[in-house]
Design an enzyme around this catalytic site. Structure first.
Site, PDB file in Angstrom:
ATOM      1  CG  LEU A  98      -2.386  -1.721   1.192  1.00 54.48           C
ATOM      2  CD1 LEU A  98      -2.741  -0.848   2.588  1.00 54.48           C
ATOM      3  CD2 LEU A  98      -2.495  -1.275   0.025  1.00 54.48           C
ATOM      4  CG  ASP A  99       3.241   3.999   1.234  1.00 52.53           C
ATOM      5  OD1 ASP A  99       3.124   5.080   0.670  1.00 52.53           O
ATOM      6  OD2 ASP A  99       4.313   4.325   2.006  1.00 52.53           O
ATOM      7  CB  VAL A 100       4.148   1.114  -4.471  1.00 54.41           C
ATOM      8  CG1 VAL A 100       5.917   0.410  -5.398  1.00 54.41           C
ATOM      9  CG2 VAL A 100       4.405  -0.650  -3.977  1.00 54.41           C
ATOM     10  CB  THR A 145       1.933   8.104  -0.475  1.00 53.59           C
ATOM     11  OG1 THR A 145       2.434   7.481   0.802  1.00 53.59           O
ATOM     12  CG2 THR A 145       2.477  10.120  -0.572  1.00 53.59           C
TER      13      THR A 145
END
Length: 173
Positions: free
Chosen positions: A84-86, A121
């Site tokens: 969920l935060d690449v 993000t």
């Protein structure tokens, strides 16, 4: 549950390490009432710093980085974890080794194959997740696509101007 505890991040890291593309979990320290997760040092600089300095990455190198990141993300998915935060700031690279760091937003996937989360993000959130606060492996795949575009162009896919430190600029036309 929409909000997480450190124990959930610990559970994620224990499920996905060791792997050559993920900073290893070394130990958990108890400091007063708080737990501190200690991960190994990963080589290189974060890709956000590199993009800020160089503007873009040569295509062959961007392909190498994206493939290594995708392999590590596939490892997460095989262990029923979505990151969920690449984004560039969460990937370190030294020209040889590409390492994922910062698993504060990662979640274990339930039996239904998705997670409920407000965590990601904003500039990299998948549109469906933004509407439903729900996501699955497709969120990471979407974000990997944004990462590759950003590496080869020096711009966030939806930005009107180059990205600075992971924040896209609003398009005003």
């Amino acid at each position: 549950m929409l909000f997480r505890s450190w124990s959930e991040e610990l559970e994620v890291l224990q499920a996905v390490t060791p792997h050559e593309g993920i900073a290893p979990l070394l130990e958990v320290l108890q400091v007063g009432r708080h737990e501190v997760l200690v991960q190994g040092v990963a080589p290189g600089e974060d890709l956000g710093q590199r993009l800020a300095r160089d503007g873009r990455v040569p295509a062959a190198e961007a392909r190498r980085i994206a493939k290594a990141a995708a392999r590590a993300v596939a490892h997460l998915h095989a262990r029923r974890v979505v990151w969920l935060d690449v984004k560039p700031e969460n990937i370190l690279d030294d020209g040889v080794t590409t390492t994922l760091v910062d698993f504060g937003m990662a979640r274990r996937v339930g039996t239904h194959g998705s997670v409920t989360s407000l965590l990601s993000t904003a500039a990299y959130v998948e549109p469906l997740m933004a509407r439903t606060f729900s996501g699955c492996a497709s969120v990471d795949v979407f974000q990997l696509g944004l990462l590759l575009v950003e590496l080869v162009t020096g711009r966030h896919a939806f930005a009107a101007v180059p990205v600075a430190h992971g924040r896209s600029e609003e398009h005003t036309s």
